[in-house]
Design a protein around this motif. Structure first.
Motif, PDB file in Angstrom:
ATOM      1  N   TYR A  63       0.865  -1.183   0.000  1.00  0.00           N
ATOM      2  CA  TYR A  63       0.000   0.000   0.000  1.00  0.00           C
ATOM      3  C   TYR A  63       0.901   1.233   0.000  1.00  0.00           C
ATOM      4  CZ  TYR A  63      -3.856   3.136   1.053  1.00  0.00           C
ATOM      5  OH  TYR A  63      -4.796   4.144   1.002  1.00  0.00           O
ATOM      6  N   ASN A 104      -4.731   5.789 -11.049  1.00  0.00           N
ATOM      7  CA  ASN A 104      -4.983   6.196 -12.438  1.00  0.00           C
ATOM      8  C   ASN A 104      -3.871   7.081 -12.979  1.00  0.00           C
ATOM      9  OD1 ASN A 104      -7.395   4.775 -12.485  1.00  0.00           O
ATOM     10  ND2 ASN A 104      -8.630   6.551 -11.889  1.00  0.00           N
ATOM     11  N   SER A 137     -10.246   1.406   6.464  1.00  0.00           N
ATOM     12  CA  SER A 137     -10.844   1.373   5.128  1.00  0.00           C
ATOM     13  C   SER A 137     -10.551   0.051   4.421  1.00  0.00           C
ATOM     14  CB  SER A 137     -10.342   2.548   4.285  1.00  0.00           C
ATOM     15  OG  SER A 137      -8.958   2.422   3.992  1.00  0.00           O
ATOM     16  N   LYS A 172      -3.015  -0.115  -8.391  1.00  0.00           N
ATOM     17  CA  LYS A 172      -4.470  -0.168  -8.382  1.00  0.00           C
ATOM     18  C   LYS A 172      -5.017   0.524  -7.139  1.00  0.00           C
ATOM     19  CE  LYS A 172      -4.628  -2.907 -12.024  1.00  0.00           C
ATOM     20  NZ  LYS A 172      -5.232  -2.485 -13.315  1.00  0.00           N
ATOM     21  N   THR A 173      -6.269   0.918  -7.192  1.00  0.00           N
ATOM     22  CA  THR A 173      -6.951   1.350  -5.984  1.00  0.00           C
ATOM     23  C   THR A 173      -7.394   0.102  -5.215  1.00  0.00           C
ATOM     24  OG1 THR A 173      -9.066   1.491  -7.149  1.00  0.00           O
ATOM     25  CG2 THR A 173      -7.750   3.518  -6.995  1.00  0.00           C
ATOM     26  N   ASN A 232     -10.133  -0.855  -3.908  1.00  0.00           N
ATOM     27  CA  ASN A 232     -11.468  -1.389  -4.242  1.00  0.00           C
ATOM     28  C   ASN A 232     -11.656  -1.589  -5.743  1.00  0.00           C
ATOM     29  OD1 ASN A 232     -11.536   1.249  -5.012  1.00  0.00           O
ATOM     30  ND2 ASN A 232     -13.389   1.795  -3.866  1.00  0.00           N
ATOM     31  N   SER A 233     -10.551  -1.721  -6.472  1.00  0.00           N
ATOM     32  CA  SER A 233     -10.638  -1.830  -7.930  1.00  0.00           C
ATOM     33  C   SER A 233     -11.136  -3.187  -8.405  1.00  0.00           C
ATOM     34  CB  SER A 233      -9.256  -1.582  -8.553  1.00  0.00           C
ATOM     35  OG  SER A 233      -8.340  -2.606  -8.165  1.00  0.00           O
ATOM     36  N   PHE A 287      -1.177  -0.722  -4.026  1.00  0.00           N
ATOM     37  CA  PHE A 287      -2.420   0.013  -3.847  1.00  0.00           C
ATOM     38  C   PHE A 287      -2.068   1.479  -3.633  1.00  0.00           C
ATOM     39  CE2 PHE A 287      -5.111  -3.685  -1.940  1.00  0.00           C
ATOM     40  CZ  PHE A 287      -5.323  -4.172  -3.214  1.00  0.00           C
ATOM     41  N   ASP A 288      -2.779   2.350  -4.327  1.00  0.00           N
ATOM     42  CA  ASP A 288      -2.533   3.780  -4.165  1.00  0.00           C
ATOM     43  C   ASP A 288      -3.748   4.534  -4.678  1.00  0.00           C
ATOM     44  OD1 ASP A 288      -1.370   6.577  -4.642  1.00  0.00           O
ATOM     45  OD2 ASP A 288       0.382   5.519  -3.857  1.00  0.00           O
ATOM     46  N   ILE A 289      -4.144   5.591  -3.964  1.00  0.00           N
ATOM     47  CA  ILE A 289      -5.315   6.360  -4.396  1.00  0.00           C
ATOM     48  C   ILE A 289      -5.030   7.124  -5.689  1.00  0.00           C
ATOM     49  CG2 ILE A 289      -6.270   6.576  -2.068  1.00  0.00           C
ATOM     50  CD1 ILE A 289      -5.094   9.391  -1.941  1.00  0.00           C
ATOM     51  N   ARG A 290      -3.735   7.226  -6.072  1.00  0.00           N
ATOM     52  CA  ARG A 290      -3.356   7.893  -7.324  1.00  0.00           C
ATOM     53  C   ARG A 290      -3.130   6.877  -8.446  1.00  0.00           C
ATOM     54  NH1 ARG A 290       1.954   9.939  -6.243  1.00  0.00           N
ATOM     55  NH2 ARG A 290       2.063   8.055  -4.960  1.00  0.00           N
ATOM     56  N   ILE A 296      -6.342   4.153   7.226  1.00  0.00           N
ATOM     57  CA  ILE A 296      -6.118   3.266   6.075  1.00  0.00           C
ATOM     58  C   ILE A 296      -6.498   1.839   6.427  1.00  0.00           C
ATOM     59  CG2 ILE A 296      -4.351   2.242   4.587  1.00  0.00           C
ATOM     60  CD1 ILE A 296      -2.859   4.951   4.751  1.00  0.00           C
TER      61      ILE A 296
END
Length: 376
Positions: free
Chosen positions: A37, A66, A111, A77-78, A80-81, A61-64, A108
């Motif tokens: 993450y 995209n 979530s 990937k996010t 929840n992708s 995993f990263d919120i950025r 984190i």
């Protein structure tokens, strides 16, 4: 009053370095499929460390996600992708690689738990490159003395509280002692009056020119500006962004597709990471670096900004001559490498230029901790 307690308080805090122990072993994930993450600098450090344990990192995993796409050939990937099937999420280890900050890490983890990831490991429990390492115990006396000496250089109580909280969080590995970030503008904090001003401005780690544009909005046009950015994608974005409007920002403006260092050299780097691009022996790209003294000998700067992802010490040594001659105001990043928070003020102080030192912080968990240095 606060100055009288510096030695006693910092000595008590640094005592914790002697008892540092990792609470989990990387052997737990030897040969396993894992997710990391955080696709930033710390994520790369963990990825490199895991190679010794044959862990199979299937994703970041990263919120950025995209924006990033992939890192070292590994998909980003996010959470929840859907990249990890729901019936596999409970078992696969997710290693948190983000900068250690207890409230953020707890959010984190919560979530991740809510979408089925329950095997969460904090990299700070497994690896010691985030904070003081066990090898630091051998140099404890020297480190303690340096930390205390730096504390005595600070000019105001806010600076000392930020410094003390930063050291305490890392020395104890209880990452909830960082001071709350300030709300002023990073690099141009209104807590401080101008000393030399910004008319001859050097920006090391200029990104896409955003800091120059902030300066323009706050102070207007300057006489000269020299901007250094080693990430080619970001450098091209800076050219496009400044473009034909260069005259709006400075009478003369110089854009350098280079990193800054103690000498002119080509160095390995993890490049094409935007804000996170950085010099690294494990990098996969060569970048050109220069010493400021060698390329801007007659610039006579009034203000230098350095935010270069851990290369600040080397960049300062490569600018020593111009700093000695011009004594510019400076704002320098202190948080990329733990030792920077005491080594950088001590380095400048060792040049005997009568600089005054302040520290301010603009991000949670010690992120964006900056040194402000003013001569005279």
């Amino acid at each position: 009053m606060w100055k009288k307690n510096i030695s006693k308080e910092l000595e008590a805090i640094t005592e914790n370095i002697k008892s540092i122990r990792n609470t989990r072993s990387p052997e737990e994930i030897r040969g396993k499929k894992v997710v990391l993450y955080g696709a930033g600098i710390d994520g790369l450090k963990v990825l490199t460390a895991l190679q010794a344990y044959q862990a199979d990192v299937v994703a970041f995993f990263d919120i950025r996600a995209n924006e990033i796409g992939e890192m070292k050939g590994i998909p980003v990937k996010t959470p929840n992708s859907g990249f990890i099937l729901e019936n596999k999420r409970n078992d696969i280890p997710v290693i948190l690689t983000v900068k250690p900050f207890k409230p953020r890490n707890e959010a984190i983890i919560k979530s991740l738990n809510e979408i089925g990831y329950n095997n969460i490991i904090k990299a700070t429990d497994m690896f010691d490159f985030y904070s003081f390492s066990q090898t630091d115990t051998a140099d404890y006396s020297q480190i303690k003395d340096a930390i205390i000496a730096c504390g005595h250089l600070l000019e105001d109580e806010i600076s000392y509280k930020i410094y003390k909280g930063f050291i305490a969080s890392h020395a104890t590995r209880q990452y909830d002692r960082f001071l709350t970030p300030g709300e002023n503008t990073k690099y141009f904090d209104t807590d401080f009056d101008e000393n030399k001003g910004y008319q001859r401005y050097i920006d090391c780690g200029a990104f896409d020119g955003d800091t120059l544009m902030t300066l323009n909005r706050i102070k207007g046009k300057v006489e000269k500006a020299a901007l250094f950015e080693s990430d080619m994608g970001t450098f091209k974005a800076m050219i496009d962004r400044i473009g034909d409007e260069a005259g709006k920002y400075a009478d003369e403006i110089f854009l350098y597709p280079c990193g800054v260092w103690s000498d002119t050299a080509k160095l390995w780097a993890n490049n094409n990471m935007g804000l996170n691009s950085h010099i690294s022996e494990t990098g996969d790209d060569m970048i050109q670096c220069v010493a400021l003294d060698q390329v801007l000998g007659n610039f006579r700067p009034t203000f230098i900004k350095m935010d270069v992802e851990g290369a600040e010490y080397q960049a300062l040594t490569g600018a020593k001559k111009m700093i000695e001659e011009s004594k510019p105001d400076m704002v320098i990043s202190l948080y990329h490498e733990l030792k920077d928070i005491w080594e950088l003020p001590l380095l400048i102080h060792s040049w005997d230029l009568d600089y005054r030192f302040y520290i301010r912080v603009y991000g949670a968990g010690g992120n964006a901790t900056m040194l402000y240095a003013f001569a005279g």
